[in-house]
Design a protein around this motif. Structure first.
Motif, mmCIF file in Angstrom:
data_model
loop_
_atom_site.group_PDB
_atom_site.id
_atom_site.type_symbol
_atom_site.label_atom_id
_atom_site.label_comp_id
_atom_site.label_asym_id
_atom_site.label_seq_id
_atom_site.Cartn_x
_atom_site.Cartn_y
_atom_site.Cartn_z
ATOM 1 N N TYR B 250 39.978 30.416 42.887
ATOM 2 C CA TYR B 250 40.931 31.372 42.301
ATOM 3 C C TYR B 250 40.920 31.289 40.770
ATOM 4 O O TYR B 250 41.915 30.904 40.137
ATOM 5 N N TRP B 251 39.786 31.589 40.191
ATOM 6 C CA TRP B 251 39.570 31.554 38.739
ATOM 7 C C TRP B 251 38.841 32.819 38.311
ATOM 8 O O TRP B 251 38.111 33.409 39.127
ATOM 9 N N PRO B 252 39.010 33.233 37.055
ATOM 10 C CA PRO B 252 38.446 34.511 36.613
ATOM 11 C C PRO B 252 36.921 34.647 36.705
ATOM 12 O O PRO B 252 36.415 35.757 36.630
ATOM 13 N N HIS B 253 36.175 33.543 36.866
ATOM 14 C CA HIS B 253 34.737 33.709 37.080
ATOM 15 C C HIS B 253 34.464 34.524 38.335
ATOM 16 O O HIS B 253 33.482 35.242 38.412
ATOM 17 N N PHE B 254 35.293 34.278 39.352
ATOM 18 C CA PHE B 254 34.955 34.702 40.711
ATOM 19 C C PHE B 254 35.771 35.884 41.231
ATOM 20 O O PHE B 254 35.383 36.525 42.183
ATOM 21 N N THR B 255 36.941 36.082 40.639
ATOM 22 C CA THR B 255 37.868 37.039 41.253
ATOM 23 C C THR B 255 38.843 37.577 40.218
ATOM 24 O O THR B 255 39.054 36.953 39.166
ATOM 25 N N ALA B 256 39.420 38.735 40.536
ATOM 26 C CA ALA B 256 40.596 39.172 39.791
ATOM 27 C C ALA B 256 41.738 38.207 40.112
ATOM 28 O O ALA B 256 41.753 37.603 41.185
ATOM 29 N N ILE B 257 42.663 38.055 39.173
ATOM 30 C CA ILE B 257 43.836 37.201 39.410
ATOM 31 C C ILE B 257 45.048 38.131 39.503
ATOM 32 O O ILE B 257 45.661 38.473 38.487
ATOM 33 N N LYS B 335 30.806 36.834 33.050
ATOM 34 C CA LYS B 335 29.631 37.602 32.640
ATOM 35 C C LYS B 335 28.397 37.148 33.443
ATOM 36 O O LYS B 335 27.642 37.965 33.959
ATOM 37 N N THR B 336 28.245 35.837 33.541
ATOM 38 C CA THR B 336 27.102 35.296 34.300
ATOM 39 C C THR B 336 27.161 35.741 35.758
ATOM 40 O O THR B 336 26.185 36.238 36.317
ATOM 41 N N MET B 337 28.324 35.583 36.372
ATOM 42 C CA MET B 337 28.460 35.925 37.796
ATOM 43 C C MET B 337 28.299 37.427 38.023
ATOM 44 O O MET B 337 27.672 37.860 38.990
ATOM 45 N N LYS B 338 28.861 38.225 37.119
ATOM 46 C CA LYS B 338 28.786 39.681 37.271
ATOM 47 C C LYS B 338 27.335 40.149 37.165
ATOM 48 O O LYS B 338 26.880 40.971 37.973
#
Lengths: 485, 485
Positions: B250-257, B335-338
């Motif tokens: 549950y962190w902004p790398h992976f998902t909307a919060i 950015k990396t994940m996207k």
């Protein structure tokens, strides 16, 4: 003439410029050498330079007040720079916190420091897929080889977060798979209560050799023993008996090393070797590969190995331990422990009310000498009939020990920690000496022959020490030596 | 004239001498500043400067050959400097090793490094008797406050050696004391198998609300979910139900919060926040003090807290995370994940054989935007009737995923890790693209409209890449973009 003068100036100027370039070069080189580590190094040195009067310390991760970490004072000291002695404070001789080795690490600041990069070992696993640093394993073997306290050739080594996690892993690993009758885990009293024991080994001697019994036993052997420091051997024999040897204290600080341990499963912990209890690091040496594999599985399910930060730091500490001839830390540790034992024994030897365990000499293959033990704990006995609760007797004298009943022994015994900071030991000794003095004060005819003048000085000093807010070495040493010599 | 000349020389000389003194002073100051930390700093910088061709890294505690640590190569790379690409190597998309954040820590080398003194925190406990750094706790609260992903005000925080130890501690702590019927621990499929679950939540919906039943339930809620990245809510309701929220992702790398979590017991782990999986560090946020106390007891019996080395390092890492406006790491991570998801989705969208989960957009309070998820794992489905064992289909194409059946789902699904190194992801993408290309090669009429010239180039490039011993970005990018645009 003017030309000669100009030539001279020019020569000096050129030399000066060369010197300048050289300095600039050195400066640049240092700047280059110290690029990304500079900030962390400065931070660490700044914190290390905070003065806490020798009775405390500031840490990098300490509470920050006014922009810098505050002093964290040793027990019984207070104030912003830890210079206030709390005279009524109970001395904590309960915990086995081995900070007696802290000064050794201060003396070896440069070789024992580590710098950890932000990208250090981010992966779950090492590159070979394991959770264990091969380099660290190699260094652990070297440490044992130098000291001669354990056979490691052809043995498996596994890491854990301190001895407790390894003990749990070991019990699981050596319990027969699918066995219907649960193991009885036993130990000989007095024992360290780190497991739920089914009583003393002596109760089970006959069951263990009874081959018709389906009962399986796991015997814990702690040697030198906690609490009493005695070297121990397994007691139970038989096909249904397996042993786990806890050799946490089998190091030259605490005992003679008669021979290398060569057992099925032995457990060691960093805390009693280098004093780094907070690192939560231990290791087991295992003969049987199947047991090793089962312990690996346990560690992997429980915490997925030991943190990489810890493994890196332990590696660095062990490099210091083995550097040179690999004896320096043990010499420091033994000297400190021996001095403390000499002081305590001297004091207790004058008492009829208290006694401590006999420290038997053994031949030590590490030092090549016969040497007396200097265990981590004094196993103090209250000898008077009425002093059944020795813990309470000491508590009344502002000494907090650990009640003998917690070790499966009588409450007439108390375990006192000898391995904490020098401040802590000094205060413990002072309080014990006061108890012994009081013993004689109540029977003045039996007082030891301290010259009157000394006695007065001593009493004045005592007054000053107990009334005052400072406890320095001068408060303790003259008192101790005058009384006891 | 000569005097003016001499005066000029003298002036230059004096300036030069002053400069000299200044340099010497700077030099001395640096020498002084860098006393005991110098050796460790030099060691760390030397190791960091070892070149491994961008496909590996040397570590301070790596295996030493010829006096220096060797390069440890990324998977599928080999050679002394990791420059050899192993073309037949299976790409490992199994592990969730979050090394995608490693470049961020390289970019923040100076602020994320720590120096640890040999005497750092040797004690079993912190000075307040706890096993938890107060400073670190404060920083964890700040991290959550900035991201807005969890309420921490008035909540208790406890540390553990990674999420697994905390899950075990939590289950013990919330199981009713002395309860005769054991808890059923349940989760909704697909679920991460970090516990022995009694099946899917849907099986227990009616039992849970049946107040006459004596059955107690603990529901694990993983959100975003592992393996499929969906945001989840608890399914079971009723007086006999307790929940544990695993919010590792549950962190902004992976998902909307969408909103701060405000649950009874939530678990987070450093590995998915900063990428430091090897540190074995996690924390739980707890509403109820009694549960908190029971978890403290568990941690203290199990490993006696988390190592001080780890706590110091985590503190430093979190300081970097919150520095400035506390957004930089998340921007890098997202950015990396996207980018990775854009690339993978583009490739899979051309396929009729494979599909990945829908990534739903949600409003993100942290970024103030509606944003699509970019989960840590692709939950890939083999769509063809005959591809029942999707893991095997991928394995044949040199891709190692994790079989869907391990998550309580069909074997038609495979979990693919998106969070490993760039090398790893590049190779995964290349292999997926090859599979998609083959799909069209077998039905040439349905091939996407890639111009002939590009196709030839692409095929030549592909040949070079698969035949050769190097895998560079130029091997992948033109191929990917030509095929897919």
């Amino acid at each position: 003439m003017a030309t000669v003068q100009s030539f001279k100036y020019a020569l000096i100027l050129i030399s000066s410029l060369i010197l300048n370039l050289f300095s600039a070069n050195v400066f640049l080189r240092i700047r280059w050498e110290q690029s990304w580590t500079k900030m962390a190094a400065t931070e660490a040195e700044t914190v290390a330079s905070i003065s806490c009067s020798g009775h405390g310390r500031a840490f990098l991760d300490g509470l920050v007040v006014n922009g810098k970490p505050i002093c964290e004072c040793n027990a019984c000291f207070a104030g912003p720079d830890c210079s206030d002695f709390l005279s009524d404070c109970a001395v904590d001789a309960d915990s086995g916190d081995p900070t007696f080795l802290e000064p050794f690490w201060e003396q070896h600041a440069a070789s024992s420091a580590i710098v950890m990069a932000g990208w250090h070992r981010m992966s779950y696993e090492f590159n070979d897929g394991s959770l264990i640093s091969e380099e660290l394993k190699t260094h652990i073997r070297r440490v044992h080889d130098i000291v001669g306290n354990a056979v490691t050739d052809g043995r498996f080594i596994i890491f854990g977060a301190g001895a407790t996690q390894l003990l749990n892993a070991a019990v699981r690993a050596i319990s027969p798979e699918g066995s219907s009758s649960p193991e009885k885990v036993v130990a000989s009293t007095p024992y360290y209560p780190d497991y739920k024991f089914s009583g003393d080994t002596s109760l089970w001697k006959s069951s263990a050799i009874d081959s018709s019994s389906s009962q399986n036993f796991i015997e814990f052997v702690t040697s030198p023993n906690n609490p009493d420091g005695q070297l121990k051997k397994a007691v139970l024999r038989g096909p249904s008996v397996k042993t786990i040897h806890d050799l946490a204290y089998y190091w030259p600080h605490f005992t003679a090393i008669p021979a290398p341990a060569d057992e099925d499963l032995t457990i060691f912990t960093l805390s009693k070797l280098t004093g780094h209890a907070g690192s939560r690091f231990g290791w087991a040496i295992i003969k049987d590969e199947a047991v090793y594999q089962r312990m690996l599985t346990y560690m992997s399910l429980s915490t997925y190995g030991v943190s990489r930060e810890t493994q890196l730091r332990v590696l660095k500490l062990l490099k210091v331990v083995i550097q040179g001839k690999g004896r320096e830390m043990y010499e420091f540790g033994y000297k400190t422990m021996k001095t403390r034992w000499d002081q305590l024994s001297k004091s207790v030897s004058l008492s009829k009310r208290f006694s401590v365990q006999d420290l038997e000499p053994h031949y030590c293959s590490f030092s090549g000498k016969v040497k007396k033990s200097s265990p981590a704990f004094a196993w103090l006995k209250c000898e008077r009939q009425e002093d059944k609760h020795c813990y309470e007797v000491l508590k009344a004298a502002h000494i907090t020990g650990r009640d003998g009943s917690l070790f499966g022994a009588e409450s007439r015994y108390v375990r006192l920690s000898m391995v904490r900071s020098q401040d802590n030991f000094d205060l413990l000794l002072q309080r014990i000496e006061k108890l012994v003095t009081e013993e004689y004060a109540s029977k003045s005819s039996m007082a030891p022959s301290v010259p009157r003048e000394n006695k007065r000085n001593q009493s004045m000093l005592l007054d000053a020490c107990y009334r005052g807010h400072t406890l320095d070495r001068h408060c303790i040493e003259p008192f101790a030596s005058n009384l006891l010599d």
